[in-house]
Design a protein around this motif. Structure first.
Motif, PDB file in Angstrom:
ATOM      1  N   GLY A  99       0.723  -0.738  -0.236  1.00  0.00           N
ATOM      2  CA  GLY A  99      -0.251   0.584   0.085  1.00  0.00           C
ATOM      3  C   GLY A  99       0.443   1.344   0.301  1.00  0.00           C
ATOM      4  N   GLU A 100      -0.014   1.890  -0.419  1.00  0.00           N
ATOM      5  CA  GLU A 100       1.382   3.419  -0.721  1.00  0.00           C
ATOM      6  C   GLU A 100       1.415   3.942   0.667  1.00  0.00           C
ATOM      7  N   GLU A 101       0.645   4.005   2.060  1.00  0.00           N
ATOM      8  CA  GLU A 101       0.497   3.947   3.514  1.00  0.00           C
ATOM      9  C   GLU A 101       2.154   3.045   4.195  1.00  0.00           C
ATOM     10  N   VAL A 159      -2.431  -1.169  -3.447  1.00  0.00           N
ATOM     11  CA  VAL A 159      -3.802  -0.071  -3.073  1.00  0.00           C
ATOM     12  C   VAL A 159      -3.173   0.830  -2.913  1.00  0.00           C
ATOM     13  N   ASP A 160      -3.484   1.915  -3.696  1.00  0.00           N
ATOM     14  CA  ASP A 160      -3.795   3.478  -3.523  1.00  0.00           C
ATOM     15  C   ASP A 160      -5.031   4.082  -3.082  1.00  0.00           C
ATOM     16  N   PRO A 161      -4.901   4.319  -1.238  1.00  0.00           N
ATOM     17  CA  PRO A 161      -5.925   4.210  -0.812  1.00  0.00           C
ATOM     18  C   PRO A 161      -6.988   5.798  -1.045  1.00  0.00           C
ATOM     19  N   ILE A 162      -6.112   6.918  -1.423  1.00  0.00           N
ATOM     20  CA  ILE A 162      -6.377   7.624  -2.176  1.00  0.00           C
ATOM     21  C   ILE A 162      -5.461   8.247  -3.154  1.00  0.00           C
ATOM     22  N   ASP A 163      -6.135   8.062  -4.423  1.00  0.00           N
ATOM     23  CA  ASP A 163      -4.850   9.165  -5.872  1.00  0.00           C
ATOM     24  C   ASP A 163      -5.535  10.371  -6.241  1.00  0.00           C
ATOM     25  N   GLY A 164      -5.012  11.107  -5.665  1.00  0.00           N
ATOM     26  CA  GLY A 164      -5.643  12.570  -6.265  1.00  0.00           C
ATOM     27  C   GLY A 164      -5.015  13.663  -3.989  1.00  0.00           C
ATOM     28  N   THR A 165      -4.666  12.924  -4.094  1.00  0.00           N
ATOM     29  CA  THR A 165      -4.644  12.941  -2.678  1.00  0.00           C
ATOM     30  C   THR A 165      -5.169  14.715  -2.508  1.00  0.00           C
ATOM     31  N   VAL A 166      -4.317  15.496  -3.235  1.00  0.00           N
ATOM     32  CA  VAL A 166      -3.762  16.698  -3.083  1.00  0.00           C
ATOM     33  C   VAL A 166      -5.627  17.785  -3.487  1.00  0.00           C
ATOM     34  N   ALA A 170       2.995  15.226 -12.714  1.00  0.00           N
ATOM     35  CA  ALA A 170       4.731  15.186 -12.239  1.00  0.00           C
ATOM     36  C   ALA A 170       4.825  14.559 -11.096  1.00  0.00           C
ATOM     37  N   ASP A 171       5.624  13.801 -10.209  1.00  0.00           N
ATOM     38  CA  ASP A 171       5.576  13.720  -9.003  1.00  0.00           C
ATOM     39  C   ASP A 171       5.918  14.900  -8.402  1.00  0.00           C
ATOM     40  N   LYS A 172       5.989  14.862  -7.296  1.00  0.00           N
ATOM     41  CA  LYS A 172       5.573  15.399  -6.042  1.00  0.00           C
ATOM     42  C   LYS A 172       7.474  15.808  -5.775  1.00  0.00           C
ATOM     43  N   SER A 173       8.347  14.497  -6.458  1.00  0.00           N
ATOM     44  CA  SER A 173      10.153  14.818  -6.265  1.00  0.00           C
ATOM     45  C   SER A 173      10.283  16.076  -7.672  1.00  0.00           C
ATOM     46  N   MET A 221      -5.098  16.752 -14.166  1.00  0.00           N
ATOM     47  CA  MET A 221      -6.326  16.916 -13.696  1.00  0.00           C
ATOM     48  C   MET A 221      -5.973  15.902 -12.153  1.00  0.00           C
ATOM     49  N   GLY A 222      -4.402  15.827 -11.960  1.00  0.00           N
ATOM     50  CA  GLY A 222      -3.760  15.348 -10.361  1.00  0.00           C
ATOM     51  C   GLY A 222      -4.358  13.968  -9.997  1.00  0.00           C
ATOM     52  N   ALA A 223      -5.146  12.669 -10.413  1.00  0.00           N
ATOM     53  CA  ALA A 223      -5.496  11.220  -9.846  1.00  0.00           C
ATOM     54  C   ALA A 223      -5.092   9.919 -11.305  1.00  0.00           C
ATOM     55  N   ALA A 224      -3.754  10.115 -11.374  1.00  0.00           N
ATOM     56  CA  ALA A 224      -3.541   8.561 -12.493  1.00  0.00           C
ATOM     57  C   ALA A 224      -4.161   7.442 -12.767  1.00  0.00           C
ATOM     58  N   ALA A 225      -4.523   7.051 -11.299  1.00  0.00           N
ATOM     59  CA  ALA A 225      -5.263   5.977 -11.899  1.00  0.00           C
ATOM     60  C   ALA A 225      -7.056   6.251 -12.247  1.00  0.00           C
ATOM     61  N   PHE A 245       0.545   9.647 -19.728  1.00  0.00           N
ATOM     62  CA  PHE A 245       2.437   9.653 -19.519  1.00  0.00           C
ATOM     63  C   PHE A 245       2.523  10.786 -18.309  1.00  0.00           C
ATOM     64  N   GLU A 246       3.466   9.419 -17.817  1.00  0.00           N
ATOM     65  CA  GLU A 246       3.986  10.737 -15.886  1.00  0.00           C
ATOM     66  C   GLU A 246       5.324   9.413 -16.350  1.00  0.00           C
ATOM     67  N   PRO A 247       5.815  10.594 -16.185  1.00  0.00           N
ATOM     68  CA  PRO A 247       7.455  10.439 -15.943  1.00  0.00           C
ATOM     69  C   PRO A 247       8.324   9.428 -14.681  1.00  0.00           C
ATOM     70  N   GLY A 248       7.603   9.661 -13.566  1.00  0.00           N
ATOM     71  CA  GLY A 248       8.066   9.132 -12.356  1.00  0.00           C
ATOM     72  C   GLY A 248       6.320   8.963 -12.003  1.00  0.00           C
ATOM     73  N   ILE A 249       5.835   7.762 -11.967  1.00  0.00           N
ATOM     74  CA  ILE A 249       5.032   7.209 -11.230  1.00  0.00           C
ATOM     75  C   ILE A 249       4.905   6.014 -10.830  1.00  0.00           C
ATOM     76  N   TYR A 250       4.017   6.141  -9.490  1.00  0.00           N
ATOM     77  CA  TYR A 250       3.981   4.803  -8.698  1.00  0.00           C
ATOM     78  C   TYR A 250       3.461   3.428  -8.995  1.00  0.00           C
ATOM     79  N   TRP A 295       0.959   1.445  -7.110  1.00  0.00           N
ATOM     80  CA  TRP A 295      -0.279   1.993  -6.601  1.00  0.00           C
ATOM     81  C   TRP A 295      -0.753   2.521  -7.456  1.00  0.00           C
ATOM     82  N   ASP A 296      -0.417   3.548  -8.049  1.00  0.00           N
ATOM     83  CA  ASP A 296      -0.805   4.820  -8.597  1.00  0.00           C
ATOM     84  C   ASP A 296      -1.289   3.715 -10.173  1.00  0.00           C
ATOM     85  N   ILE A 297      -0.510   3.111 -10.864  1.00  0.00           N
ATOM     86  CA  ILE A 297      -1.461   2.238 -12.285  1.00  0.00           C
ATOM     87  C   ILE A 297      -1.911   1.576 -12.045  1.00  0.00           C
TER      88      ILE A 297
HETATM   89  C1  IPD Z   1      -0.317  11.342  -6.897  1.00  0.00           C
HETATM   90  C2  IPD Z   1      -1.944  11.519  -8.335  1.00  0.00           C
HETATM   91  C3  IPD Z   1      -1.097  12.856  -9.645  1.00  0.00           C
HETATM   92  C4  IPD Z   1       0.572  12.522 -10.199  1.00  0.00           C
HETATM   93  C5  IPD Z   1       1.270  12.429  -8.916  1.00  0.00           C
HETATM   94  C6  IPD Z   1       0.677  10.600  -7.917  1.00  0.00           C
HETATM   95  P1  IPD Z   1      -0.975  10.558  -4.967  1.00  0.00           P
HETATM   96  O1  IPD Z   1      -0.803  10.064  -6.746  1.00  0.00           O
HETATM   97  O2  IPD Z   1      -1.478  10.010  -9.179  1.00  0.00           O
HETATM   98  O3  IPD Z   1      -2.274  13.051 -10.521  1.00  0.00           O
HETATM   99  O4  IPD Z   1       0.368  12.996 -10.496  1.00  0.00           O
HETATM  100  O5  IPD Z   1       2.526  11.291  -9.485  1.00  0.00           O
HETATM  101  O6  IPD Z   1       1.682  10.676  -7.376  1.00  0.00           O
HETATM  102  O7  IPD Z   1      -0.245  11.443  -4.532  1.00  0.00           O
HETATM  103  O8  IPD Z   1      -2.584  11.852  -5.012  1.00  0.00           O
HETATM  104  O9  IPD Z   1      -1.947   9.650  -4.500  1.00  0.00           O
END
Ligand code: IPD
Ligand code: CA
Length: 265
Positions: free
Chosen positions: A72-74, A89-96, A163-166, A189-193, A208-213, A215-217
């Motif tokens: 799980g992401e957490e 498991v991604d419990p909330i994808d799009g947390t922001v 883009a991922d947060k890092s 849009m902010g939620a990859a799934a 497309f994302e250059p860095g995704i995890y 659990w997102d996909i």
């Molecule tokens: C994020 C979202 C976002 C993506 C980030 C992910 P989170 O997941 O899927 O769309 O651009 O790369 O980390 O942090 O909201 O679970």
């Protein structure tokens, strides 16, 4: 055919449904706690409801399948038991988004056998959307079968990205610029799934994302494939992180040719 040592995809899908529903509905009843966070970072939010939703989903999964591994992401750093079935498991994808009151967030639950997703559910409670697929069933949204778009030219395509947060500087911007150059319209849009599920539904043409995890996909990957699309991991970085391209299949090679060279710069 899968060997008989593990459950059928349809059984795993039933558990994924229940876990996603329970976790998503838990969050839905707590909308008043949008700002009840563990911490707010420069480009991310660690939310208490992320942790709670993972516990709710994990509880459903562990009760149904006590021996299975759960990534799980957490709890991504925790060691996993040796099990052929792994739940992702991604419990909330799009947390922001959730934190700001945007309804574009979801719960993503995948069951993998031998590293391949065989059942997946993506539930977006505030949008009233449940996407699902198993290895041997069609992809569906709220019970209706999905099919990818017929778009065959990237200049006519909506392409989701992020883009991922890092990665918030020039590096991320290069990819976004290239997506904008090849698409009719780029979307962040902010939620990859959910982005990938919308490609499965034919409402977008690529993601497309250059860095995704993982659990997102993981769940959306299968939903897209069962709707006739294609997801390709273009590069793996370790620690469950990767560059991923998901398309309707028809514009896959063009997107790949435009984006892959940037991954080596
Ligand atoms: C994020 C979202 C976002 C993506 C980030 C992910 P989170 O997941 O899927 O769309 O651009 O790369 O980390 O942090 O909201 O679970
Ligand atoms: Ca996520």
């Amino acid at each position: 055919m899968l060997p008989r040592t593990h459950p059928e995809p349809i059984q795993l899908l039933a558990t994924a449904f229940l876990a996603a529903r329970r976790a998503g509905d838990h969050v839905l009843t707590q909308l008043g706690r949008r700002h009840d966070v563990l911490c707010v970072e420069r480009a991310d939010v660690k939310h208490k409801l992320d942790v709670e939703a993972q516990e709710v989903a994990g509880d459903v999964i562990r009760r149904a399948w006590p021996g299975h591994a759960l990534l799980g992401e957490e709890s991504a750093g925790a060691p996993l038991p040796d099990s052929e079935v792994r739940w992702v498991v991604d419990p909330i994808d799009g947390t922001v988004n959730f934190f700001h009151g945007m309804p574009y967030w979801c719960v993503s639950i995948a069951a993998q056998v031998g590293g391949r997703t065989v059942a997946g559910v993506v539930y977006a409670p505030e949008l009233g959307l449940v996407f699902d697929a198993a290895a041997d069933t069609p992809a569906r949204c709220n019970g209706r079968e999905l099919r990818v778009s017929g778009t065959h030219d990237t200049r006519l395509a909506i392409i989701h990205t992020g883009a991922d947060k890092s990665d918030l500087g020039e590096h991320a911007f290069r990819f976004m610029k290239r997506v904008a150059e090849i698409a009719q319209r780029p979307r962040i849009m902010g939620a990859a799934a959910l982005d990938i599920c919308h490609v499965a539904a034919g409402k977008a043409d690529a993601y497309f994302e250059p860095g995704i995890y993982l659990w997102d996909i993981a769940a959306a990957h299968l939903i897209l494939e069962r709707a006739g699309g294609r997801l390709e991991v273009l590069k793996e970085f370790g620690g469950w992180r990767m560059a991923a391209l998901a398309t309707n299949g028809r514009i896959h090679d063009a997107c790949r040719a435009a984006l892959l060279p940037l991954l080596d710069t």
